[in-house]
Design a protein around this motif. Sequence first.
Motif, PDB file in Angstrom:
ATOM      1  N   ILE A 149     -14.139  50.492  25.979  1.00 26.69           N
ATOM      2  CA  ILE A 149     -12.691  50.589  26.218  1.00 26.69           C
ATOM      3  C   ILE A 149     -12.236  49.523  27.217  1.00 26.69           C
ATOM      4  CG2 ILE A 149     -10.885  52.041  27.235  1.00 26.69           C
ATOM      5  CD1 ILE A 149     -12.380  54.465  26.094  1.00 26.69           C
ATOM      6  N   MET A 150     -13.010  49.366  28.306  1.00 27.35           N
ATOM      7  CA  MET A 150     -12.637  48.385  29.338  1.00 27.35           C
ATOM      8  C   MET A 150     -12.630  46.966  28.785  1.00 27.35           C
ATOM      9  SD  MET A 150     -12.004  50.160  31.924  1.00 27.35           S
ATOM     10  CE  MET A 150     -11.580  51.521  30.867  1.00 27.35           C
ATOM     11  N   THR A 151     -13.649  46.642  28.013  1.00 21.81           N
ATOM     12  CA  THR A 151     -13.747  45.288  27.437  1.00 21.81           C
ATOM     13  C   THR A 151     -12.574  45.001  26.516  1.00 21.81           C
ATOM     14  OG1 THR A 151     -16.152  45.466  27.512  1.00 21.81           O
ATOM     15  CG2 THR A 151     -15.249  43.707  26.166  1.00 21.81           C
ATOM     16  N   HIS A 152     -12.206  46.008  25.734  1.00 22.31           N
ATOM     17  CA  HIS A 152     -11.105  45.846  24.788  1.00 22.31           C
ATOM     18  C   HIS A 152      -9.778  45.674  25.538  1.00 22.31           C
ATOM     19  CE1 HIS A 152      -9.016  46.770  20.886  1.00 22.31           C
ATOM     20  NE2 HIS A 152     -10.043  46.047  20.479  1.00 22.31           N
ATOM     21  N   ALA A 153      -9.589  46.440  26.613  1.00 19.36           N
ATOM     22  CA  ALA A 153      -8.333  46.371  27.374  1.00 19.36           C
ATOM     23  C   ALA A 153      -8.220  45.077  28.165  1.00 19.36           C
ATOM     24  CB  ALA A 153      -8.236  47.559  28.324  1.00 19.36           C
ATOM     25  N   ALA A 154      -9.363  44.547  28.605  1.00 25.92           N
ATOM     26  CA  ALA A 154      -9.346  43.335  29.442  1.00 25.92           C
ATOM     27  C   ALA A 154      -8.703  42.145  28.724  1.00 25.92           C
ATOM     28  CB  ALA A 154     -10.768  42.985  29.872  1.00 25.92           C
TER      29      ALA A 154
END
Length: 582
Positions: free
Chosen positions: A174-179
Amino acid sequence: MIRTLLKEVKEYKAASIVTPLFMILEVLMETVIPFLMASIIDKGVETGDIHHIYKVGGIMVVAAFIGLVAGMAGGWYGAKASAGFAKNLRQAMFERIQTFSFANIDHFSTAGLVTRLTTDVTNIQNAYMMILRMFTRAPISLICAMAMSFAINARLACIYLVTVIVLGGILAFIMTHAARYFDQIFPKYDELNESVQENVSAIRVVKAYVREEKETSKFRKASENIYRLFVKAECNLVYNAPLMQIAVYTCILLISWLGAKMIVADSLTTGELMSLLTYCMNILMSLMMLSFVFVMIAMSSASAKRVAEVLTESSTLKNPEHPVEEVENGSIEFKHVDFAYKAGSSEPVLKNINLSIRSGETIGIIGGTGSAKTSLVNLISRLYDVTAGEILVGGRNVKEYDMEALRNQVAVVLQNNVLFSGTILENLRWGDEHATKEECERVCRLACADEFIQRFPDGYETHIEQGGSNVSGGQKQRLCIARALLKKPKILILDDSTSAVDTATDSKIRKAFREEIPDTTKLIIAQRISSVQDADHIIVMDEGTVNGFGTHEELMETNTIYREVYESQTKGGGDFDEKAGE
């Protein structure tokens, strides 16, 4: 990038070191409390040993108090370290910007620099605070709670281990996608700030042309771009909370169900089950905190890159190893000078300029719009470096001088006159901060500014609004000329600085220059030939080349462009953008 930013922690290193230590101490106390609580239940409540309850209860109170003090100290030192780090970053960026050449400043937009100094630094500050506190607290809490859980019952603790691995993988995705979206958001802030800056600085033009709706639409578009990207980023992050809730409740159900069976089978005590449930919350809350930290890091990573770009940008102009500190006189010589604003440009702005100007001469510079008059004079004080050839001031190449020493001897009154908020005296003392009032009055008389200053009720203490909005264009020009004269320069450059002054006042200023500062080399850029025709020599610029050089009489005989424009101006209205016969 990280190393560049961390250099600015400086005097806040101690606060940055003790903050994680206090957070570790707080976590240790929080980890001990459930273990002590289990002891109270198993060895005190169930056996009726009131002495054990008092004893362990007292230890719990002490542990809770130590944890409270450690948490408060960690918060205080963390706030001090992060706020101080942000302060140092802003200071370092501002100081770096002051060293930039015009070429460096052209590389960054004004709105972009403002965003970096404000929004981007604030994001880094928040991320730094979270790294010092949560990023230390969460992993330590996770490890300690996991270790205590395995110490109590390894079989049940495996539930936590599996949950942590699965949940950690999902959160990382999720974090990678949001970054990706956060990387796009902050450059959009530049567009938003640019829209606001243009609108506010040009509000009179906006209202004069009734363009409020157009400007509002432009701002709305920039704002909506940021909104859409934030929505996309937050739509990814919104899965954090439900995933954490599912993980928490699943673990509680499994631990309660399996733990109850173990209690019945006498392989687990009631106190140990309560401790495991408490550690369950510790472990999963640690994961939640880590997810918040990763969100903040994802948001701030783009900001960190943008701030580091400013801090690592090196000025294109540098002082030599052993600079010359004294400018001997105001003589100027151009030797086969070419100049382009961008390296490798196929078409230079200035081409093969050869000029020789003696100290104390008055030189007029005229030419059409875009003929590179301003570019020519910008090279004298080394605001830009030449692409080819060399420029000599006082008999030395400008690259041999200390830049501050050179610019102190070259006063420039720019086309766009800038006054700062403050009194007239404060604005004049930009030329010389130690100048007396008498010296300020003298240069104002030379610039024909004294006559209108005396009419103000407060005279030289009259307050100037930001940008000089409460004085006319001609008054602003004369104040800027007076400010330049206060430097007592060896070279004075007036870049179309009397365009808003009437012809009679323009003549008075030129007469004062001839009589009062005869040893100063004066370069006057103008559109009106009447402003320069009594100069010692006149330079005629045309498309980046010197088309003519001589006195007014010589150019009238030898230079077609000069003669045609003179004749058109004497007939009325002509200038170098409207050549005669066209």
